[in-house]
Scaffold this motif. Structure first.
Motif, mmCIF file in Angstrom:
data_model
loop_
_atom_site.group_PDB
_atom_site.id
_atom_site.type_symbol
_atom_site.label_atom_id
_atom_site.label_comp_id
_atom_site.label_asym_id
_atom_site.label_seq_id
_atom_site.Cartn_x
_atom_site.Cartn_y
_atom_site.Cartn_z
ATOM 1 N N LYS A 472 0.830 -1.207 0.000
ATOM 2 C CA LYS A 472 0.000 0.000 0.000
ATOM 3 C C LYS A 472 0.867 1.261 0.000
ATOM 4 O O LYS A 472 0.539 2.254 -0.652
ATOM 5 N N LYS A 473 1.991 1.215 0.742
ATOM 6 C CA LYS A 473 2.865 2.373 0.810
ATOM 7 C C LYS A 473 3.489 2.680 -0.548
ATOM 8 O O LYS A 473 3.680 3.849 -0.916
ATOM 9 N N THR A 474 3.740 1.630 -1.340
ATOM 10 C CA THR A 474 4.398 1.815 -2.637
ATOM 11 C C THR A 474 3.415 2.149 -3.752
ATOM 12 O O THR A 474 3.650 3.046 -4.572
ATOM 13 N N THR A 475 2.267 1.440 -3.777
ATOM 14 C CA THR A 475 1.311 1.608 -4.891
ATOM 15 C C THR A 475 0.217 2.623 -4.585
ATOM 16 O O THR A 475 -0.440 3.121 -5.501
ATOM 17 N N GLY A 476 -0.014 2.894 -3.302
ATOM 18 C CA GLY A 476 -1.093 3.802 -2.923
ATOM 19 C C GLY A 476 -2.421 3.102 -2.765
ATOM 20 O O GLY A 476 -3.422 3.723 -2.393
ATOM 21 N N SER A 477 -2.474 1.816 -3.055
ATOM 22 C CA SER A 477 -3.708 1.026 -2.932
ATOM 23 C C SER A 477 -3.422 -0.224 -2.109
ATOM 24 O O SER A 477 -2.290 -0.723 -2.087
ATOM 25 N N SER A 478 -4.461 -0.723 -1.470
ATOM 26 C CA SER A 478 -4.309 -1.986 -0.762
ATOM 27 C C SER A 478 -4.245 -3.117 -1.790
ATOM 28 O O SER A 478 -4.546 -2.923 -2.971
ATOM 29 N N PHE A 479 -3.855 -4.293 -1.334
ATOM 30 C CA PHE A 479 -3.756 -5.443 -2.233
ATOM 31 C C PHE A 479 -5.113 -5.732 -2.884
ATOM 32 O O PHE A 479 -5.202 -5.941 -4.106
ATOM 33 N N ILE A 480 -6.187 -5.757 -2.085
ATOM 34 C CA ILE A 480 -7.533 -6.062 -2.605
ATOM 35 C C ILE A 480 -7.982 -4.992 -3.596
ATOM 36 O O ILE A 480 -8.551 -5.296 -4.659
ATOM 37 N N GLU A 481 -7.716 -3.726 -3.267
ATOM 38 C CA GLU A 481 -8.108 -2.645 -4.175
ATOM 39 C C GLU A 481 -7.389 -2.767 -5.510
ATOM 40 O O GLU A 481 -8.007 -2.630 -6.578
ATOM 41 N N TYR A 482 -6.100 -3.033 -5.459
ATOM 42 C CA TYR A 482 -5.334 -3.142 -6.706
ATOM 43 C C TYR A 482 -5.833 -4.315 -7.545
ATOM 44 O O TYR A 482 -6.036 -4.188 -8.771
ATOM 45 N N LEU A 483 -6.050 -5.478 -6.897
ATOM 46 C CA LEU A 483 -6.507 -6.675 -7.614
ATOM 47 C C LEU A 483 -7.896 -6.431 -8.223
ATOM 48 O O LEU A 483 -8.168 -6.805 -9.372
ATOM 49 N N THR A 484 -8.773 -5.763 -7.467
ATOM 50 C CA THR A 484 -10.140 -5.485 -7.949
ATOM 51 C C THR A 484 -10.108 -4.542 -9.150
ATOM 52 O O THR A 484 -10.784 -4.780 -10.166
ATOM 53 N N TYR A 485 -9.332 -3.455 -9.065
ATOM 54 C CA TYR A 485 -9.227 -2.505 -10.181
ATOM 55 C C TYR A 485 -8.671 -3.197 -11.419
ATOM 56 O O TYR A 485 -9.135 -2.950 -12.545
ATOM 57 N N LEU A 486 -7.685 -4.070 -11.211
ATOM 58 C CA LEU A 486 -7.086 -4.769 -12.355
ATOM 59 C C LEU A 486 -8.123 -5.674 -13.038
ATOM 60 O O LEU A 486 -8.256 -5.683 -14.275
ATOM 61 N N ARG A 487 -8.869 -6.415 -12.255
ATOM 62 C CA ARG A 487 -9.859 -7.344 -12.803
ATOM 63 C C ARG A 487 -10.995 -6.585 -13.527
ATOM 64 O O ARG A 487 -11.396 -6.966 -14.639
ATOM 65 N N ILE A 488 -11.490 -5.532 -12.910
ATOM 66 C CA ILE A 488 -12.588 -4.767 -13.501
ATOM 67 C C ILE A 488 -12.112 -4.069 -14.778
ATOM 68 O O ILE A 488 -12.865 -3.959 -15.763
ATOM 69 N N ASP A 489 -10.840 -3.611 -14.782
ATOM 70 C CA ASP A 489 -10.313 -2.964 -15.979
ATOM 71 C C ASP A 489 -10.247 -3.955 -17.141
ATOM 72 O O ASP A 489 -10.580 -3.615 -18.289
ATOM 73 N N LYS A 490 -9.848 -5.203 -16.864
ATOM 74 C CA LYS A 490 -9.807 -6.239 -17.891
ATOM 75 C C LYS A 490 -11.233 -6.587 -18.359
ATOM 76 O O LYS A 490 -11.495 -6.837 -19.546
ATOM 77 N N ALA A 491 -12.158 -6.564 -17.418
ATOM 78 C CA ALA A 491 -13.567 -6.880 -17.748
ATOM 79 C C ALA A 491 -14.142 -5.827 -18.676
ATOM 80 O O ALA A 491 -14.900 -6.151 -19.609
ATOM 81 N N LYS A 492 -13.808 -4.550 -18.448
ATOM 82 C CA LYS A 492 -14.310 -3.477 -19.314
ATOM 83 C C LYS A 492 -13.877 -3.712 -20.761
ATOM 84 O O LYS A 492 -14.636 -3.476 -21.706
ATOM 85 N N THR A 493 -12.653 -4.162 -20.952
ATOM 86 C CA THR A 493 -12.146 -4.417 -22.299
ATOM 87 C C THR A 493 -12.925 -5.549 -22.961
ATOM 88 O O THR A 493 -13.305 -5.484 -24.154
ATOM 89 N N GLY A 507 -15.853 -15.199 -15.143
ATOM 90 C CA GLY A 507 -14.900 -16.276 -14.895
ATOM 91 C C GLY A 507 -13.514 -15.946 -15.410
ATOM 92 O O GLY A 507 -12.489 -16.338 -14.816
ATOM 93 N N ALA A 508 -13.484 -15.197 -16.568
ATOM 94 C CA ALA A 508 -12.188 -14.885 -17.179
ATOM 95 C C ALA A 508 -11.361 -13.926 -16.346
ATOM 96 O O ALA A 508 -10.127 -13.921 -16.433
ATOM 97 N N VAL A 509 -12.005 -13.081 -15.554
ATOM 98 C CA VAL A 509 -11.248 -12.114 -14.745
ATOM 99 C C VAL A 509 -11.124 -12.532 -13.282
ATOM 100 O O VAL A 509 -10.702 -11.738 -12.427
ATOM 101 N N GLY A 510 -11.505 -13.770 -12.952
ATOM 102 C CA GLY A 510 -11.220 -14.305 -11.623
ATOM 103 C C GLY A 510 -12.363 -14.368 -10.664
ATOM 104 O O GLY A 510 -12.162 -14.654 -9.470
ATOM 105 N N TYR A 511 -13.658 -14.108 -11.139
ATOM 106 C CA TYR A 511 -14.790 -14.170 -10.225
ATOM 107 C C TYR A 511 -15.547 -15.477 -10.482
ATOM 108 O O TYR A 511 -15.798 -15.846 -11.624
ATOM 109 N N HIS A 512 -15.928 -16.149 -9.408
ATOM 110 C CA HIS A 512 -16.552 -17.464 -9.534
ATOM 111 C C HIS A 512 -18.042 -17.375 -9.927
ATOM 112 O O HIS A 512 -18.574 -18.288 -10.567
ATOM 113 N N THR A 513 -18.690 -16.279 -9.553
ATOM 114 C CA THR A 513 -20.129 -16.154 -9.866
ATOM 115 C C THR A 513 -20.392 -14.820 -10.553
ATOM 116 O O THR A 513 -19.802 -13.793 -10.175
ATOM 117 N N PRO A 514 -21.271 -14.806 -11.576
ATOM 118 C CA PRO A 514 -21.606 -13.544 -12.257
ATOM 119 C C PRO A 514 -22.247 -12.539 -11.306
ATOM 120 O O PRO A 514 -22.057 -11.326 -11.457
#
Length: 548
Positions: A472-493, A507-514
């Protein structure tokens, strides 16, 4: 070099007679003749000046007053012989009172001069022997003083009569009864990078100042010896008083004056410890031990102090006073490079540690060395280079042994912390950046899988808590926040491609249920994935129509 026989005369007869005598005497000398008193050059060194001078007063009849004044000025070191045809009443007595060695009426026979020169030569030898004997006696007395002083402070003399006899040989009229220990403040730091010869000169100057003080006070009953690189012991014989308190007051008064005298003469400050009065000199070693103990209390009082044994409490060797909980917290803060957290806990620890007022200084230093070791290990755990931390630890451990009182140790502790923090942060930032970069690469590659903070922390060989902190100190985001933003960004594409269903994208971005994917998506974008897809497609069609 030959001795000089000087003749102040107007004719050659007396000089020729001296030359003949010179050939028949076992003494080696040379004759020098002057015609006037103006030609005399006075030499203070008797090896070069004349050892005997003949004044022919008939030749110097108008300079009698000058000759007398000359003899009065120099008679202590020279032998003057007056030659005259005839001496008036009381004239010989007047010459002798002015410093003449002899008065001879002319004409003078060769045998008389021969015996006179031998007598003068013998007097020179006697004077030299007397001076040598005085020097030997002085050296002997000095040796007796030193040996007596050491035997007294170490309790080596068991018989009172022997102490008295040796005190008399040392030139003392009374036996010492009080010990004073004088310590040159900050000696080891002052002598850093100085030669042993320089150290010795400093000690000698302090001893000289002590002796000059007692000489000024007309106190002869004392012995002075060196017992350590920075320690000088004075054994005093204070005159018999009515009560013990009077002895204490007298010794403190002497110590105050000695301290001022040393500072005035050589510019150094000293701390003085004073032992109790002991009537029996066989117990003087107890006074010395008490003075040493009193002087060591400078650890708490600071430099430039006078401490009497009656004014202090015994040391305690109790060392279980460290706030272990606070130290553990500070060590953890140091490990993660939390500068502000470390500094806050340092103040708490110092307040507890330095509230001790009668801890044995040796035990105190051992505790501080243990604390230094704990901090060093924490710095290494936090990413500091072991070789550099060890060098820092050794440097400060050596310096700690030279510190004389707690305020210096307090400053030392601040310097230790700042140095370790600086070393830690220099290497910590580089290490942290590499660890986070490695973690980001792993997350970007495996975000479609069941990625957890524990798995990534294990991958980069860090504890979950520490990894979470530095991420968090290096990226400015917590681990969960960073992982969530990454997954949602891939989903938008992927939502821009109608070939993928919402179920497939989840399923492609790591979520088990729609359903969970939809809830997360909506919380970040304010709309469901389907609404987002429709809005983006409408915008895309509208833009195409406008361009046509």
């Amino acid at each position: 070099m030959k001795k000089v026989v000087l003749v102040v005369a107007g004719n050659d007869c007396f000089v020729n007679m001296l030359e003949k005598i010179k050939k028949n005497t076992r003494f080696q000398f040379r004759v020098k003749r002057l015609l006037s008193l103006d030609d005399i050059t006075w030499h203070k060194d008797t090896e070069y000046g004349p050892f005997i001078t003949f004044f022919d007063m008939d030749h110097l009849k108008n300079e009698s007053r000058v000759v007398i004044d000359y003899m009065k000025r120099h008679h202590k070191a020279k032998r003057f012989v007056i030659l005259k045809d005839y001496f008036l009443n009381n004239e010989i007595r007047h010459f002798f009172k002015s410093g003449a060695f002899d008065c001879l009426q002319k004409p003078v026979g060769k045998e008389s001069i021969y015996h006179l020169i031998h007598e003068a030569m013998n007097s020179v030898q006697d004077h030299s022997n007397s001076r040598q004997n005085q020097q030997l006696m002085k050296h002997y007395q000095s040796s007796v003083k030193v040996s007596l002083a050491y035997d007294l402070i170490f309790g080596n003399v068991k018989h009172a009569k022997k102490i008295w006899e040796r005190s008399q040989l040392a030139g003392l009229s009374r036996v010492p009864n009080i010990a004073i220990v004088i310590c040159i403040d900050d000696f080891y730091r002052l002598m850093k990078n100085k030669s042993k010869l320089w150290e010795q000169s400093v000690r000698n100057r302090v001893i000289e100042a002590i002796r000059k003080y007692f000489l000024h006070e007309k106190v002869r009953e004392m012995l002075v010896i060196i017992t350590g690189p920075e320690k000088i012991v004075v054994l005093l014989s204070i005159p018999v008083e009515n009560n013990v308190q009077t002895y204490k007051q007298a010794s403190i008064k002497y110590s105050q004056q000695i301290k001022k005298y040393i500072n005035k003469m050589i510019g150094y400050t000293v701390t003085i410890g004073i032992g109790n009065y002991y009537e029996d000199a066989r117990n003087l070693h107890l006074s010395y031990q008490e003075a040493l103990h009193a002087q060591s209390y400078k650890f708490f009082t600071g430099n430039d102090a006078i401490i009497h044994i009656d004014d202090i409490e015994p040391y305690t060797n109790e060392i279980n006073f460290l706030p272990n909980k606070e130290i553990l917290i500070m060590a953890n803060k140091l490990t993660v490079g939390d500068v502000e957290g470390v500094k806050a806990h340092v103040e708490v620890i110092l307040q507890i540690v330095f509230s001790q007022t009668n801890m044995n200084p040796k035990s105190f230093r051992l505790v501080m060395l243990d604390l230094l070791s704990t901090l060093s290990r924490s710095a290494v755990s936090g990413g500091a280079k072991p070789s550099e931390v060890i060098a820092i630890q050794l440097e400060y451990a050596k310096e700690l042994c030279l510190l004389e009182h707690v305020e210096q140790i307090r400053q030392w502790f601040y310097e230790v912390m700042n140095h370790l923090l600086e070393q830690l942060l220099t290497n910590h930032n580089e290490q942290v950046l590499k660890s986070v970069q490695k973690a980001l690469q792993y997350i970007n590659t495996h975000f479609t899988e069941d990625v957890t903070l524990e798995k990534v922390a294990q991958y980069v060989h860090l504890s979950p808590n520490y990894f979470s902190h530095i991420f968090k100190k290096t990226t400015g985001s917590s681990f969960i926040e960073y992982l969530t933003y990454l997954r949602i960004d891939k989903a938008k594409t992927m939502l821009m491609d109608l070939n993928y269903t919402i179920y497939q994208i989840a399923g492609a971005v790591g979520y088990h249920t729609p359903r969970y994917f939809t809830r997360v998506f909506k919380s970040l974008n304010g709309m469901t994935p389907s609404t987002y897809r429709n809005s983006m497609l409408v915008t895309k069609v509208t833009n195409k129509s406008k361009s046509s």
